[in-house]
Design a protein around this motif. Structure first.
Motif, PDB file in Angstrom:
ATOM      1  N   ALA A 176     -24.181   5.568  13.716  1.00 53.46           N
ATOM      2  CA  ALA A 176     -23.366   5.463  12.500  1.00 53.46           C
ATOM      3  C   ALA A 176     -24.083   6.122  11.329  1.00 53.46           C
ATOM      4  N   VAL A 177     -23.427   7.107  10.722  1.00 47.87           N
ATOM      5  CA  VAL A 177     -24.034   7.787   9.572  1.00 47.87           C
ATOM      6  C   VAL A 177     -23.546   7.144   8.275  1.00 47.87           C
ATOM      7  N   LEU A 178     -24.487   6.910   7.353  1.00 47.31           N
ATOM      8  CA  LEU A 178     -24.131   6.440   6.014  1.00 47.31           C
ATOM      9  C   LEU A 178     -23.787   7.684   5.218  1.00 47.31           C
ATOM     10  N   ILE A 179     -22.496   7.834   4.921  1.00 45.67           N
ATOM     11  CA  ILE A 179     -22.053   9.092   4.324  1.00 45.67           C
ATOM     12  C   ILE A 179     -21.676   8.900   2.857  1.00 45.67           C
ATOM     13  N   ALA A 201     -18.899   6.685  10.966  1.00 44.80           N
ATOM     14  CA  ALA A 201     -19.390   6.889   9.604  1.00 44.80           C
ATOM     15  C   ALA A 201     -19.063   5.684   8.740  1.00 44.80           C
ATOM     16  N   VAL A 202     -19.963   5.377   7.809  1.00 46.83           N
ATOM     17  CA  VAL A 202     -19.732   4.273   6.874  1.00 46.83           C
ATOM     18  C   VAL A 202     -19.861   4.830   5.461  1.00 46.83           C
ATOM     19  N   HIS A 203     -18.825   4.583   4.639  1.00 48.74           N
ATOM     20  CA  HIS A 203     -18.876   5.026   3.245  1.00 48.74           C
ATOM     21  C   HIS A 203     -18.647   3.829   2.326  1.00 48.74           C
ATOM     22  N   PHE A 204     -19.495   3.718   1.300  1.00 50.91           N
ATOM     23  CA  PHE A 204     -19.362   2.624   0.337  1.00 50.91           C
ATOM     24  C   PHE A 204     -18.621   3.119  -0.893  1.00 50.91           C
ATOM     25  N   ARG A 231     -14.106  13.837  17.022  1.00 50.60           N
ATOM     26  CA  ARG A 231     -13.562  12.781  16.155  1.00 50.60           C
ATOM     27  C   ARG A 231     -14.646  11.829  15.633  1.00 50.60           C
ATOM     28  N   ILE A 232     -14.417  11.363  14.394  1.00 49.74           N
ATOM     29  CA  ILE A 232     -15.352  10.436  13.758  1.00 49.74           C
ATOM     30  C   ILE A 232     -14.570   9.220  13.282  1.00 49.74           C
ATOM     31  N   ASP A 233     -15.035   8.030  13.634  1.00 50.57           N
ATOM     32  CA  ASP A 233     -14.429   6.802  13.120  1.00 50.57           C
ATOM     33  C   ASP A 233     -15.097   6.478  11.793  1.00 50.57           C
ATOM     34  N   LEU A 234     -14.320   6.528  10.712  1.00 47.99           N
ATOM     35  CA  LEU A 234     -14.876   6.245   9.375  1.00 47.99           C
ATOM     36  C   LEU A 234     -14.486   4.839   8.922  1.00 47.99           C
ATOM     37  N   PHE A 235     -15.469   4.126   8.362  1.00 51.03           N
ATOM     38  CA  PHE A 235     -15.204   2.806   7.778  1.00 51.03           C
ATOM     39  C   PHE A 235     -15.527   2.868   6.284  1.00 51.03           C
ATOM     40  N   VAL A 236     -14.523   2.597   5.466  1.00 49.88           N
ATOM     41  CA  VAL A 236     -14.733   2.621   4.018  1.00 49.88           C
ATOM     42  C   VAL A 236     -14.933   1.181   3.552  1.00 49.88           C
ATOM     43  N   VAL A 237     -16.127   0.912   3.027  1.00 54.25           N
ATOM     44  CA  VAL A 237     -16.513  -0.457   2.701  1.00 54.25           C
ATOM     45  C   VAL A 237     -16.334  -0.732   1.203  1.00 54.25           C
ATOM     46  N   PRO A 238     -15.648  -1.851   0.862  1.00 57.63           N
ATOM     47  CA  PRO A 238     -15.529  -2.218  -0.556  1.00 57.63           C
ATOM     48  C   PRO A 238     -16.886  -2.742  -1.046  1.00 57.63           C
ATOM     49  N   PHE A 239     -17.467  -2.071  -2.033  1.00 56.76           N
ATOM     50  CA  PHE A 239     -18.853  -2.353  -2.410  1.00 56.76           C
ATOM     51  C   PHE A 239     -18.982  -2.935  -3.817  1.00 56.76           C
ATOM     52  N   THR A 240     -17.857  -3.009  -4.547  1.00 64.31           N
ATOM     53  CA  THR A 240     -17.904  -3.427  -5.949  1.00 64.31           C
ATOM     54  C   THR A 240     -18.521  -4.818  -6.129  1.00 64.31           C
ATOM     55  N   GLU A 241     -18.053  -5.761  -5.311  1.00 64.30           N
ATOM     56  CA  GLU A 241     -18.518  -7.146  -5.438  1.00 64.30           C
ATOM     57  C   GLU A 241     -20.046  -7.224  -5.281  1.00 64.30           C
TER      58      GLU A 241
END
Ligand code: ATP
Ligand code: MG
Length: 387
Positions: A176-179, A201-204, A231-241
């Motif tokens: 998993a790449v932190l993108i 991939a993980v994006h904050f 193909r890349i599975d991307l996860f967009v993480v809510p980071f505000t909190e």
């Protein structure tokens, strides 16, 4: 097509070759039907439809890891007259542009009546007649005209095209790449994909501080990477909190390091759930305050799985050279806010001490924050093959 390192893999070789051929089959399928065969460590792909766009096929194959070199060849009947008649025509543009050439012949099918030196001699003479400005240079020719007499026919091609190298995607597992939207992480992703890793991939994102355009920029970057990685599975993480909690409860100068530790923890959670064996980041020693050796040590401690940092010893200009090559640079420099630029302290600690960082973190309910963020992640499929 030459499969380079794949050839070196001994017992695994068959598995590697199968993976590479599978990638080729999948990616070339957008252009029509193909017959793909493997013989003596060389893969050949033959279009079954006459109107197939071969320029595009070459572009696709140049992005498949495991292919070291490729050539675009004409398949002719195994007949000397046909070879003499068609080689000059087939390679007309390249031969017209060249000053010097040599012929290289390989006769795998020994039933062909001319031995390799004879093929070189006759074809060389014919090309000298057809292209009067051309001369022979056996040591450093502008173009090597290759004729390979194989079972299926005579293959004729000009100079080889450099492939992407590396090893086939999937042959090393998944990571998993932190993108971010920056220059470094897409390059890091590409480099590890080159070593055979399938990517997640993980994006904050920190709305409303970061915009939707910033996320779309990440989609565009990953789409470029997926031209190579598949193909890349991307996860967009809510980071505000998480960011607000750190800002409200921890010392300002430790904000960045604690934030980066949260990124690692949330990413690891998502990575484990998606069968990934490692994390990938675009960090490079000394590049910014959060990337001193001491800061990286504190960040590293937050994750228990291996963290691959392929850029660790690279200069920025070396990274940029790769970013340009894989066509991510122009996207990376678009000026959208990243979550890292939200709440950044004026004087970040460049020599954080883990003990104090952990103490500062104890003011937060880390486990709940990590779980909520990981569970709140939104899934996006990135695939360059989908329009
Ligand atoms: P990049 O060019 O990749 O953004 P950088 O030089 O700007 O890197 P940092 O901002 O300190 O460096 O980030 C270091 C690494 O942390 C990045 O390479 C990336 O792997 C990860 N990272 C940073 N921001 C994010 C984000 N918003 N989402 C996911 N990962 C991130
Ligand atoms: Mg950045």
């Amino acid at each position: 097509m030459k499969n380079g390192e794949v050839v070196l893999k001994g017992l695994n070789r068959r598995v590697f070759e199968d993976m590479m051929i599978k990638s080729m089959r999948r990616r070339l399928s957008v252009l029509g039907e193909w017959k793909i065969t493997l013989a003596q460590s060389a893969v050949s792909a033959e279009p079954l439809d006459e109107n197939t766009d071969l320029n595009e096929a070459v572009e696709i194959c140049r992005r498949i890891f495991g292919i070291v070199a490729l050539s675009r060849a004409a398949l002719l009947p195994k007949d000397m007259d046909a070879i003499l008649e068609n080689t000059g025509k087939y390679l007309y543009d390249e031969l017209s542009a060249a000053h010097t050439f040599k012929v290289n012949a390989k006769r795998s099918d020994k039933s062909f009546p001319y031995a390799s030196p004879k093929i070189c001699e006759i074809l060389g003479e014919r090309l000298l007649n057809e292209f009067p400005d051309l001369s022979v240079d056996v040591h450093d020719p502008d173009i090597v005209v290759t004729v390979e007499i194989r079972d299926r026919g005579a293959y004729v091609h000009g100079n080889q095209i450099k492939g992407a190298g590396g090893i086939p995607v999937g042959s090393s597992g998944k990571a998993a790449v932190l993108i971010s939207g920056g220059i470094d992480s897409p390059v890091a992703a590409w480099m590890m994909s080159k070593r055979g890793l399938r990517l997640c991939a993980v994006h904050f994102a920190s709305p409303p501080y970061t915009s939707e355009r910033a996320e779309l920029k990440v989609h565009s970057l990953l789409k470029k990477v997926s031209e190579y990685s598949g193909r890349i599975d991307l996860f967009v993480v809510p980071f505000t909190e998480i960011q607000e909690q750190i800002k409200d409860n921890c010392p300002e100068e430790l904000f960045t390091i604690i934030m980066r530790r949260f990124m690692m923890k949330v990413s690891e959670k998502i990575a484990r759930k998606n069968d990934c064996g490692a994390l990938i980041t675009g960090e490079s020693v000394g590049q910014v305050a959060s990337q001193t050796m001491y800061a990286i040590a504190c960040t590293d401690e937050a994750a228990s799985m291996p963290v691959f940092r392929p850029l660790i010893g690279m200069d920025k200009d070396e990274v940029i050279t790769i970013a340009r090559k894989i066509d991510t640079f122009d996207i990376s420099v678009l000026p959208y806010e990243d979550c890292c630029t939200v709440f950044t302290p004026k004087h970040p600690r460049t020599r954080p001490v883990l003990k104090y960082v952990l103490e500062a973190e104890s003011a937060l309910d880390c486990e709940k924050l990590v779980n909520d963020a990981a569970e709140g992640a939104r899934y996006v499929l990135i695939d360059s093959m989908r329009k």
